[in-house]
Write a protein that holds these residues in place. Structure first.
Motif, PDB file in Angstrom:
ATOM      1  N   ALA A   1       0.770  -1.270  -0.012  1.00 31.47           N
ATOM      2  CA  ALA A   1       0.097   0.005  -0.110  1.00 31.47           C
ATOM      3  C   ALA A   1       0.790   1.178   0.220  1.00 31.47           C
ATOM      4  O   ALA A   1       0.511   2.196  -0.803  1.00 31.47           O
ATOM      5  N   THR A   2       2.039   1.244   0.893  1.00 31.47           N
ATOM      6  CA  THR A   2       2.669   2.398   0.957  1.00 31.47           C
ATOM      7  C   THR A   2       3.341   2.572  -0.412  1.00 31.47           C
ATOM      8  O   THR A   2       3.563   3.859  -0.775  1.00 31.47           O
ATOM      9  N   ALA A   3       4.185   1.413  -0.986  1.00 34.26           N
ATOM     10  CA  ALA A   3       4.737   1.480  -2.346  1.00 34.26           C
ATOM     11  C   ALA A   3       3.922   2.044  -3.447  1.00 34.26           C
ATOM     12  O   ALA A   3       4.496   2.592  -4.369  1.00 34.26           O
ATOM     13  N   ASN A   4       2.839   1.680  -3.423  1.00 37.28           N
ATOM     14  CA  ASN A   4       1.865   1.976  -4.677  1.00 37.28           C
ATOM     15  C   ASN A   4       0.963   3.069  -4.330  1.00 37.28           C
ATOM     16  O   ASN A   4       0.107   3.293  -5.170  1.00 37.28           O
ATOM     17  N   GLY A   5       0.899   3.566  -3.035  1.00 38.31           N
ATOM     18  CA  GLY A   5      -0.015   4.791  -2.992  1.00 38.31           C
ATOM     19  C   GLY A   5      -1.359   4.178  -2.939  1.00 38.31           C
ATOM     20  O   GLY A   5      -2.362   5.279  -3.386  1.00 38.31           O
ATOM     21  N   ILE A   6      -1.903   3.209  -2.703  1.00 38.33           N
ATOM     22  CA  ILE A   6      -3.398   2.559  -2.443  1.00 38.33           C
ATOM     23  C   ILE A   6      -3.580   2.394  -1.110  1.00 38.33           C
ATOM     24  O   ILE A   6      -2.694   1.990  -0.183  1.00 38.33           O
ATOM     25  N   SER A   7      -4.615   1.782  -0.628  1.00 31.15           N
ATOM     26  CA  SER A   7      -5.100   1.448   0.634  1.00 31.15           C
ATOM     27  C   SER A   7      -4.739   0.065   1.073  1.00 31.15           C
ATOM     28  O   SER A   7      -5.009  -0.737  -0.027  1.00 31.15           O
ATOM     29  N   ALA A   8      -4.289  -0.344   1.979  1.00 35.17           N
ATOM     30  CA  ALA A   8      -4.068  -1.615   2.643  1.00 35.17           C
ATOM     31  C   ALA A   8      -5.462  -2.293   2.534  1.00 35.17           C
ATOM     32  O   ALA A   8      -6.391  -1.712   2.916  1.00 35.17           O
ATOM     33  N   TYR A   9      -5.462  -3.560   2.446  1.00 40.07           N
ATOM     34  CA  TYR A   9      -6.813  -4.243   2.253  1.00 40.07           C
ATOM     35  C   TYR A   9      -6.750  -5.746   2.491  1.00 40.07           C
ATOM     36  O   TYR A   9      -5.554  -6.328   2.091  1.00 40.07           O
ATOM     37  N   SER A  10      -7.326  -6.274   3.465  1.00 38.76           N
ATOM     38  CA  SER A  10      -7.600  -7.541   3.884  1.00 38.76           C
ATOM     39  C   SER A  10      -8.647  -8.138   3.839  1.00 38.76           C
ATOM     40  O   SER A  10      -9.451  -8.243   4.525  1.00 38.76           O
ATOM     41  N   PRO A  11      -9.194  -8.979   2.710  1.00 38.79           N
ATOM     42  CA  PRO A  11     -10.240  -9.417   2.386  1.00 38.79           C
ATOM     43  C   PRO A  11     -10.827 -10.734   3.422  1.00 38.79           C
ATOM     44  O   PRO A  11      -9.888 -11.414   3.653  1.00 38.79           O
ATOM     45  N   GLY A  12     -11.869 -10.726   3.635  1.00 40.19           N
ATOM     46  CA  GLY A  12     -12.390 -11.934   4.561  1.00 40.19           C
ATOM     47  C   GLY A  12     -12.980 -13.141   3.452  1.00 40.19           C
ATOM     48  O   GLY A  12     -12.764 -12.895   2.263  1.00 40.19           O
ATOM     49  N   GLY A  13     -13.325 -14.130   4.107  1.00 40.84           N
ATOM     50  CA  GLY A  13     -13.893 -15.410   3.320  1.00 40.84           C
ATOM     51  C   GLY A  13     -15.160 -15.026   2.771  1.00 40.84           C
ATOM     52  O   GLY A  13     -15.908 -14.251   3.392  1.00 40.84           O
ATOM     53  N   GLY A  14     -15.706 -16.047   2.128  1.00 38.71           N
ATOM     54  CA  GLY A  14     -17.271 -15.999   1.698  1.00 38.71           C
ATOM     55  C   GLY A  14     -17.477 -16.247   0.388  1.00 38.71           C
ATOM     56  O   GLY A  14     -16.361 -16.613  -0.616  1.00 38.71           O
ATOM     57  N   VAL A  15     -18.578 -15.990  -0.339  1.00 39.84           N
ATOM     58  CA  VAL A  15     -18.654 -16.058  -1.683  1.00 39.84           C
ATOM     59  C   VAL A  15     -18.092 -14.892  -2.348  1.00 39.84           C
ATOM     60  O   VAL A  15     -17.807 -13.779  -2.047  1.00 39.84           O
ATOM     61  N   GLN A  16     -17.484 -15.465  -3.548  1.00 38.76           N
ATOM     62  CA  GLN A  16     -16.358 -14.594  -4.053  1.00 38.76           C
ATOM     63  C   GLN A  16     -16.987 -14.235  -5.631  1.00 38.76           C
ATOM     64  O   GLN A  16     -16.471 -13.260  -6.326  1.00 38.76           O
ATOM     65  N   GLY A  17     -17.956 -14.985  -6.132  1.00 36.08           N
ATOM     66  CA  GLY A  17     -18.268 -14.847  -7.409  1.00 36.08           C
ATOM     67  C   GLY A  17     -19.403 -15.670  -8.018  1.00 36.08           C
ATOM     68  O   GLY A  17     -19.523 -16.682  -7.432  1.00 36.08           O
ATOM     69  N   ALA A  18     -19.936 -15.250  -8.930  1.00 35.16           N
ATOM     70  CA  ALA A  18     -21.172 -16.109  -9.687  1.00 35.16           C
ATOM     71  C   ALA A  18     -21.039 -16.067 -11.154  1.00 35.16           C
ATOM     72  O   ALA A  18     -20.702 -14.913 -11.671  1.00 35.16           O
TER      73      ALA A  18
END
Length: 262
Positions: A192-209
């Protein structure tokens, strides 16, 4: 059997691999007898991917098509990997697979530690219902230390013979645990620091359909061609990731192959 049904049957049955290519792990109605020994399909294909595995661009790949089958019990395909139908009945199949998980492409403008090529060990079960409808799913886990994550997948599909060839249509939903989501859609504090974006930690669960269409067309007695189109909508935490600038993913491909053996 009417003359029209006989003609439609011949369209699919005359191809060397149309019946078995879609039926190795799923118990669709057989349109030709199962192979009595080894069969090998050799060919080439072109695959287009748009926004796949977190990539925000598109990519077209030319690759060989190599698949093999032993009596619909042991099989190898570029999509399903190496599989074994432990239980093989007319209307039910269950087994295990060593499935490929392809590496995630770099995202333009970002410097990230993207997952490389890996493999998942999967267990599956599929049941055929009236109308040649097949339902089932699989659970898989990374065994190559790429993500150490678990994925689950459930689908319902229908297969029919058309005047052109064999058409398979399916809808599906997939999900996974937090390890899988984080490997492909997470952003560490360092990144996040190196790319100027927000840190993000996704959880589990449904990911797509999504929905997939697969058409196999005979070309003479030993050759066949196929086409695939797949649309998927990202859901849950992976859709909210800063690496997923679009929640829509499209994949399309064509291939031609020749069967040996059988």
């Amino acid at each position: 059997m009417t003359l029209r049904l006989q003609a439609l049957y011949a369209v699919a049955a005359c191809t060397a691999f149309a019946g078995s290519a879609l039926a190795q792990s799923q118990p669709y109605e057989q349109i030709r007898p199962a192979p009595q020994g080894w069969t090998v399909d050799l060919g080439a294909g072109v695959l287009y991917r748009n926004d796949s595995n977190g990539d925000t661009g598109s990519k077209t790949t030319v690759a060989p098509w190599i698949s093999a089958n032993y009596r619909d019990i042991v099989y190898l395909t570029p999509i399903d990997g190496l599989g074994w139908n432990v239980v093989k009945a007319d209307d039910f199949r269950a087994g295990v697979q060593l499935r490929p998980r392809f590496s995630a492409d770099d995202i333009e403008g970002l410097t990230l530690d993207r997952p490389g090529f890996g493999a998942d060990l999967a267990a599956y079960a599929f049941k055929r219902l009236p109308g040649n409808v097949v339902i089932g799913g699989r659970v898989s886990r990374d065994v190559t230390d790429v993500s150490e994550g678990v994925e689950y997948y459930a689908s319902i599909g229908h297969q029919r013979i058309t005047p052109v060839g064999l058409l398979n249509a399916s809808v599906y939903v997939r999900g996974g645990d937090s390890k899988l989501a984080d490997a492909y859609y997470g952003v560490s504090s360092t990144e996040a620091t190196a790319n100027g974006i927000s840190a993000y930690s996704p959880g589990g669960g449904v990911q797509g359909a999504g929905v997939s269409l697969f058409l196999l067309v005979p070309i003479g007695d030993k050759w066949g061609a196929g086409g695939l189109i797949n649309y998927e909508r990202r859901l849950g935490d992976v859709a909210d990731s800063p690496l997923s600038q679009s929640d829509d993913a499209v994949r399309a491909g064509v291939f031609v192959a020749r069967r040996f053996g059988g």
